[in-house]
Design a protein around this motif. Structure first.
Motif, PDB file in Angstrom:
ATOM      1  N   CYS A  50     -70.265 -57.893  29.189  1.00 34.02           N
ATOM      2  CA  CYS A  50     -69.033 -58.033  29.974  1.00 34.02           C
ATOM      3  C   CYS A  50     -69.372 -58.826  31.232  1.00 34.02           C
ATOM      4  N   ILE A  51     -68.834 -60.036  31.310  1.00 35.51           N
ATOM      5  CA  ILE A  51     -69.124 -60.924  32.451  1.00 35.51           C
ATOM      6  C   ILE A  51     -67.822 -61.116  33.222  1.00 35.51           C
ATOM      7  N   THR A  52     -67.822 -60.712  34.489  1.00 36.28           N
ATOM      8  CA  THR A  52     -66.537 -60.581  35.196  1.00 36.28           C
ATOM      9  C   THR A  52     -66.498 -61.357  36.510  1.00 36.28           C
ATOM     10  N   PRO A  53     -65.287 -61.682  36.966  1.00 34.32           N
ATOM     11  CA  PRO A  53     -65.119 -62.417  38.224  1.00 34.32           C
ATOM     12  C   PRO A  53     -64.906 -61.452  39.395  1.00 34.32           C
ATOM     13  N   TRP A  54     -64.601 -62.028  40.542  1.00 39.77           N
ATOM     14  CA  TRP A  54     -64.523 -61.240  41.780  1.00 39.77           C
ATOM     15  C   TRP A  54     -63.089 -60.886  42.172  1.00 39.77           C
ATOM     16  N   ASN A  55     -62.089 -61.460  41.521  1.00 42.74           N
ATOM     17  CA  ASN A  55     -60.736 -61.322  42.087  1.00 42.74           C
ATOM     18  C   ASN A  55     -60.093 -59.967  41.818  1.00 42.74           C
ATOM     19  N   PHE A  56     -60.460 -59.315  40.703  1.00 43.64           N
ATOM     20  CA  PHE A  56     -60.093 -57.906  40.478  1.00 43.64           C
ATOM     21  C   PHE A  56     -61.404 -57.163  40.229  1.00 43.64           C
TER      22      PHE A  56
ATOM     23  N   SER B 270     -77.515 -64.049  39.002  1.00 42.14           N
ATOM     24  CA  SER B 270     -76.718 -65.264  38.863  1.00 42.14           C
ATOM     25  C   SER B 270     -76.230 -65.460  37.433  1.00 42.14           C
ATOM     26  N   GLY B 271     -75.093 -66.120  37.333  1.00 42.28           N
ATOM     27  CA  GLY B 271     -74.524 -66.410  36.016  1.00 42.28           C
ATOM     28  C   GLY B 271     -75.458 -67.255  35.178  1.00 42.28           C
ATOM     29  N   SER B 272     -76.091 -68.229  35.824  1.00 43.09           N
ATOM     30  CA  SER B 272     -76.903 -69.157  35.040  1.00 43.09           C
ATOM     31  C   SER B 272     -78.197 -68.510  34.542  1.00 43.09           C
ATOM     32  N   VAL B 273     -78.622 -67.397  35.150  1.00 36.28           N
ATOM     33  CA  VAL B 273     -79.833 -66.704  34.672  1.00 36.28           C
ATOM     34  C   VAL B 273     -79.435 -65.501  33.810  1.00 36.28           C
TER      35      VAL B 273
ATOM     36  N   GLY C 293     -76.296 -64.243  33.077  1.00 36.66           N
ATOM     37  CA  GLY C 293     -75.202 -64.533  32.141  1.00 36.66           C
ATOM     38  C   GLY C 293     -75.718 -65.314  30.941  1.00 36.66           C
ATOM     39  N   ALA C 294     -76.513 -66.331  31.218  1.00 44.15           N
ATOM     40  CA  ALA C 294     -77.023 -67.182  30.134  1.00 44.15           C
ATOM     41  C   ALA C 294     -77.880 -66.368  29.172  1.00 44.15           C
ATOM     42  N   GLU C 295     -78.700 -65.455  29.699  1.00 47.86           N
ATOM     43  CA  GLU C 295     -79.558 -64.625  28.844  1.00 47.86           C
ATOM     44  C   GLU C 295     -78.701 -63.717  27.945  1.00 47.86           C
TER      45      GLU C 295
ATOM     46  N   SER D  44     -67.466 -60.777  26.454  1.00 52.51           N
ATOM     47  CA  SER D  44     -66.112 -60.780  27.016  1.00 52.51           C
ATOM     48  C   SER D  44     -66.216 -61.351  28.420  1.00 52.51           C
ATOM     49  N   PHE D  45     -65.561 -62.477  28.625  1.00 54.37           N
ATOM     50  CA  PHE D  45     -65.747 -63.240  29.863  1.00 54.37           C
ATOM     51  C   PHE D  45     -64.406 -63.504  30.538  1.00 54.37           C
ATOM     52  N   THR D  46     -64.340 -63.265  31.837  1.00 56.60           N
ATOM     53  CA  THR D  46     -63.206 -63.730  32.644  1.00 56.60           C
ATOM     54  C   THR D  46     -63.768 -64.557  33.787  1.00 56.60           C
ATOM     55  N   GLY D  47     -63.215 -65.734  33.991  1.00 53.55           N
ATOM     56  CA  GLY D  47     -63.714 -66.596  35.064  1.00 53.55           C
ATOM     57  C   GLY D  47     -63.035 -67.951  35.000  1.00 53.55           C
ATOM     58  N   GLY D  48     -63.706 -68.956  35.540  1.00 53.60           N
ATOM     59  CA  GLY D  48     -63.141 -70.300  35.597  1.00 53.60           C
ATOM     60  C   GLY D  48     -63.224 -71.016  34.248  1.00 53.60           C
ATOM     61  N   VAL D  49     -62.403 -72.030  34.089  1.00 48.56           N
ATOM     62  CA  VAL D  49     -62.299 -72.694  32.786  1.00 48.56           C
ATOM     63  C   VAL D  49     -63.572 -73.461  32.429  1.00 48.56           C
TER      64      VAL D  49
ATOM     65  N   LEU E 136     -62.426 -65.093  25.913  1.00 59.68           N
ATOM     66  CA  LEU E 136     -62.306 -65.800  27.188  1.00 59.68           C
ATOM     67  C   LEU E 136     -60.961 -65.527  27.842  1.00 59.68           C
ATOM     68  N   GLU E 137     -61.017 -65.242  29.116  1.00 58.84           N
ATOM     69  CA  GLU E 137     -59.800 -65.118  29.921  1.00 58.84           C
ATOM     70  C   GLU E 137     -59.988 -66.048  31.109  1.00 58.84           C
ATOM     71  N   LEU E 138     -59.292 -67.180  31.096  1.00 57.42           N
ATOM     72  CA  LEU E 138     -59.561 -68.210  32.105  1.00 57.42           C
ATOM     73  C   LEU E 138     -58.341 -68.355  33.013  1.00 57.42           C
TER      74      LEU E 138
ATOM     75  N   ARG F 109     -55.179 -64.834  42.050  1.00 57.19           N
ATOM     76  CA  ARG F 109     -54.985 -64.099  40.796  1.00 57.19           C
ATOM     77  C   ARG F 109     -54.846 -65.136  39.705  1.00 57.19           C
ATOM     78  N   CYS F 110     -55.331 -64.803  38.511  1.00 57.61           N
ATOM     79  CA  CYS F 110     -55.150 -65.783  37.435  1.00 57.61           C
ATOM     80  C   CYS F 110     -53.682 -65.931  37.087  1.00 57.61           C
ATOM     81  N   THR F 111     -52.864 -64.922  37.455  1.00 60.88           N
ATOM     82  CA  THR F 111     -51.420 -65.026  37.189  1.00 60.88           C
ATOM     83  C   THR F 111     -50.623 -65.446  38.433  1.00 60.88           C
TER      84      THR F 111
ATOM     85  N   ILE G 132     -55.639 -74.055  41.625  1.00 62.96           N
ATOM     86  CA  ILE G 132     -56.229 -74.099  42.966  1.00 62.96           C
ATOM     87  C   ILE G 132     -56.863 -72.752  43.307  1.00 62.96           C
ATOM     88  N   PHE G 133     -56.244 -71.673  42.880  1.00 63.61           N
ATOM     89  CA  PHE G 133     -56.765 -70.319  43.112  1.00 63.61           C
ATOM     90  C   PHE G 133     -56.830 -70.018  44.602  1.00 63.61           C
ATOM     91  N   GLY G 134     -55.732 -70.269  45.272  1.00 63.55           N
ATOM     92  CA  GLY G 134     -55.635 -69.997  46.695  1.00 63.55           C
ATOM     93  C   GLY G 134     -54.166 -69.934  47.094  1.00 63.55           C
TER      94      GLY G 134
HETATM   95  O1  TXE Z   1     -66.038 -68.374  38.651  1.00 67.30           O
HETATM   96  P1  TXE Z   1     -67.119 -68.463  37.507  1.00 67.30           P
HETATM   97  P2  TXE Z   1     -66.203 -68.523  40.244  1.00 67.30           P
HETATM   98  C1  TXE Z   1     -61.537 -69.758  38.688  1.00 67.30           C
HETATM   99  C2  TXE Z   1     -60.924 -70.113  40.003  1.00 67.30           C
HETATM  100  C3  TXE Z   1     -62.088 -70.154  40.928  1.00 67.30           C
HETATM  101  C4  TXE Z   1     -63.135 -70.750  40.012  1.00 67.30           C
HETATM  102  C5  TXE Z   1     -64.559 -70.491  40.415  1.00 67.30           C
HETATM  103  O2  TXE Z   1     -60.333 -71.391  39.917  1.00 67.30           O
HETATM  104  O3  TXE Z   1     -61.873 -70.937  42.048  1.00 67.30           O
HETATM  105  O4  TXE Z   1     -62.880 -70.156  38.766  1.00 67.30           O
HETATM  106  O5  TXE Z   1     -64.793 -69.110  40.609  1.00 67.30           O
HETATM  107  C6  TXE Z   1     -70.512 -65.812  35.747  1.00 67.30           C
HETATM  108  N1  TXE Z   1     -73.111 -68.250  32.063  1.00 67.30           N
HETATM  109  N2  TXE Z   1     -61.457 -68.344  38.419  1.00 67.30           N
HETATM  110  O6  TXE Z   1     -67.252 -69.510  40.626  1.00 67.30           O
HETATM  111  O7  TXE Z   1     -68.240 -69.344  37.905  1.00 67.30           O
HETATM  112  C7  TXE Z   1     -70.420 -65.563  37.226  1.00 67.30           C
HETATM  113  O8  TXE Z   1     -71.653 -65.097  37.733  1.00 67.30           O
HETATM  114  C8  TXE Z   1     -72.613 -67.008  32.089  1.00 67.30           C
HETATM  115  C9  TXE Z   1     -60.321 -67.895  37.665  1.00 67.30           C
HETATM  116  O9  TXE Z   1     -66.400 -67.191  40.802  1.00 67.30           O
HETATM  117  O10 TXE Z   1     -66.387 -68.742  36.259  1.00 67.30           O
HETATM  118  C10 TXE Z   1     -69.318 -64.545  37.282  1.00 67.30           C
HETATM  119  O11 TXE Z   1     -69.805 -63.265  36.912  1.00 67.30           O
HETATM  120  N3  TXE Z   1     -71.949 -66.505  33.128  1.00 67.30           N
HETATM  121  C11 TXE Z   1     -60.539 -66.546  37.102  1.00 67.30           C
HETATM  122  C12 TXE Z   1     -68.359 -65.056  36.209  1.00 67.30           C
HETATM  123  O12 TXE Z   1     -69.149 -65.849  35.341  1.00 67.30           O
HETATM  124  C13 TXE Z   1     -71.759 -67.294  34.186  1.00 67.30           C
HETATM  125  C14 TXE Z   1     -61.204 -65.571  38.003  1.00 67.30           C
HETATM  126  C15 TXE Z   1     -67.195 -65.892  36.738  1.00 67.30           C
HETATM  127  O13 TXE Z   1     -67.727 -66.958  37.491  1.00 67.30           O
HETATM  128  C16 TXE Z   1     -72.245 -68.610  34.223  1.00 67.30           C
HETATM  129  C17 TXE Z   1     -62.328 -66.168  38.699  1.00 67.30           C
HETATM  130  C18 TXE Z   1     -72.952 -69.085  33.095  1.00 67.30           C
HETATM  131  N4  TXE Z   1     -73.434 -70.318  33.034  1.00 67.30           N
HETATM  132  C19 TXE Z   1     -62.400 -67.497  38.897  1.00 67.30           C
HETATM  133  N5  TXE Z   1     -71.907 -69.155  35.409  1.00 67.30           N
HETATM  134  C20 TXE Z   1     -59.297 -65.916  36.506  1.00 67.30           C
HETATM  135  N6  TXE Z   1     -58.902 -66.355  35.335  1.00 67.30           N
HETATM  136  O14 TXE Z   1     -58.734 -64.993  37.056  1.00 67.30           O
HETATM  137  C21 TXE Z   1     -71.236 -68.215  36.095  1.00 67.30           C
HETATM  138  N7  TXE Z   1     -71.151 -67.082  35.371  1.00 67.30           N
END
Ligand code: TXE
Length: 495
Positions: free
Chosen positions: A146-152, A206-209, A211-213, A224-229, A248-250, A282-284, A383-385
């Protein structure tokens, strides 16, 4: 002295002595919140191994018993709601009412998933043969990441963790680094609930270490990943190498369509909350307002007038409407988009970093409104702001064309009093979610959540759909005829 946290592996908090560490900061004040381990690939692998060892026993635990543990975790979150909400607000920057909402969403979802322990429904269907019984059952996938973002920072992890656990999976959880303190609270709830060692493991870094592993490791069967596209696309491609299920939830570029017959005061409250709640992160979030020409100027007047009395400041202060954005990275990205907007569109409101006094210590951006043609970058990119792009349209057909002409498809909304048009919009809007007479935000845990186009790859979180994400469907045939029966062949000859 800064509070220090280790990794949670095999049911124990371990703090490797030589570890590299990182700190999280309060985005409103710059104060340090806590320090965390920046895990190595070996440490991530140890967590995967722990989850793998714990899997057979957890899979065998009856799902209603798994549900009992979830209920205890929900109770823990409920008892500590205020304390955790304050941690959310201090670490992520959303106002306290929304910090409480984040924790409440966690509680709601964990309780809802506890009930799934008594369902996890499969199907029974008739066989084409006599004395034969056909059914499907749901089985866990194994170790999931489970790889998650910071917004929730508590709700999104709990959406994934509770659904994965009730389905019988074991987990390695990798939270966004800037909200690692919130992740500790998520894990503590399950620890306090008596989850067996190894079933849920927390690996910060870090995601790149880390998350990648997790994505590359053959023992991880689903991600299950939520984050940027961009990150999501990379995760998808790399997960595909291991033929893993990647959910993916982008992002989104969510429109509110405001028709000329809309209830404007109602829409005003909705647009303000949708666009500037959680500082637009928020993504929404409502990031586009598609405004009918007949109400264009009056509505913008109302909107900017209300923003004049909008209070920015410390999100722990209950009088504050909007806190900071979540980090320096976020601030820079948003300000870069505002600079682009100033080139390609007309700035109607805000458009700057907030400075002076206490604001200088945090990452505060003014609520910002641009009037723009459809097709500019600020009208199409996430823009996410706290930045709202307003687009003028002259009828419903144009409104829908504009709404749909973006790469994302998460949430959408229409304000109208015309019931026919409302139903039309439910069909026409290309999005996973459509609201009528409400803004683009407001998910409820018992309903599926997700989107189309670049918002994801087809899956849905929350609701009973969440179970599909974390289970394999097994088809079972039971032949009680005591003879060899051949499907297609015997059925054909009997006909
Ligand atoms: O997201 P990242 P960031 C969008 C929003 C925001 C932008 C960047 O536009 O400005 O993304 O945010 C992990 N392999 N959303 O940089 O990088 C990372 O450590 C595996 C929209 O915070 O996508 C974190 O746990 N994992 C979104 C998670 O992925 C990796 C909510 C999300 O980070 C990785 C957040 C890799 N190579 C941001 N690189 C929404 N849909 O609500 C990073 N991670």
């Amino acid at each position: 002295m800064t509070e220090q946290f280790g990794l949670f592996v095999q049911g124990r908090w371990t703090d490797p002595p030589e570890a590299r560490r990182f700190e999280t900061k309060n985005p409103a004040t710059g104060e340090t919140i806590a320090s965390f381990v920046s895990a190595t690939p070996e440490q991530a692998r140890a967590a995967i191994e722990a989850a793998h060892r714990a899997f057979p026993a957890w899979k065998e635990t009856p799902a209603p018993q798994r549900g009992e543990i979830l209920l205890r975790a929900a109770r823990h979150l409920r008892e500590r709601k205020e304390e955790i909400a304050r941690i959310v607000t201090r670490e992520m920057g959303k106002v306290l009412a929304e910090g409480r909402g984040d924790v409440q969403e966690s509680i709601d979802f964990v309780e809802y998933m506890a009930g799934e322990g008594r369902r996890l429904v499969g199907e029974t269907v008739p066989s084409e043969l006599r004395s034969k019984f056909c059914l499907t059952i749901r089985q866990p996938k194994g170790v999931v990441a489970c790889i998650t973002p910071w917004n929730f920072p508590t709700a999104i992890p709990n959406w994934k963790i509770a659904a994965a656990l009730i389905s019988g999976n074991t987990i390695v959880f990798k939270p966004a680094s800037n909200t690692a303190r919130c992740a500790v609270e998520v894990v503590r709830a399950y620890e306090a609930a008596g989850l067996p060692p190894g079933v849920l493991n927390l690996v910060t870094g870090s995601g790149s270490v880390v998350g990648a592993e997790l994505i590359a490791h053959p023992k991880v069967r689903a991600v299950s990943f939520t984050g940027g596209v961009d990150t999501g696309r990379d995760v998808y491609v790399r997960g595909a190498q291991g033929l893993k299920m990647v959910h993916l939830e982008l992002g989104g570029k969510n429109p509110v369509i405001l028709m000329d017959d809309a209830d404007l005061p109602l829409a005003l409250d909705g647009v303000l909350f949708g666009a500037f709640g959680t500082s637009g992160q928020r993504c929404t979030a409502t990031s586009r307002l598609i405004l009918h020409e007949k109400v264009y100027e009056p509505f913008l007047e109302m909107l900017t007038k209300r923003l004049d009395s909008f209070r920015l400041g410390d999100p722990l202060d209950p009088k504050v409407d909007m806190g900071p954005v979540a980090s320096l990275d976020q601030e820079q990205k948003i300000l870069a988009y505002i600079a682009i907007g100033k080139q390609e569109a007309k700035l109607r409101y805000g458009g700057a970093k907030v400075t002076g006094g206490a604001f200088d210590r945090g990452h505060f951006v003014q609520p910002t409104i641009f009037e723009t043609a459809h097709g500019t970058r600020i009208s199409k990119e996430e823009i996410f702001g706290p930045v709202l792009s307003v687009i003028r349209v002259h009828d419903y057909a144009e409104a829908v064309r504009v709404a749909n002409d973006v790469d994302y498809g998460l949430s959408s909304s229409i304000y109208t009093r015309d019931v026919n048009r409302a139903f039309r919009a439910m069909q026409d809007l290309e999005a996973g979610i459509t609201y009528v007479n409400a803004p683009t935000i407001g998910a409820e845990v018992q309903l599926p959540f997700g989107g189309i186009k670049n918002t994801g790859n087809g899956g849905r979180e929350a609701g009973s759909a969440a179970i599909e994400e974390f289970t394999e469907l097994k088809t079972v045939f039971v032949d009680f005829s005591a003879k060899l029966q051949k499907a297609q062949i015997d059925a054909e000859s009997a006909a």
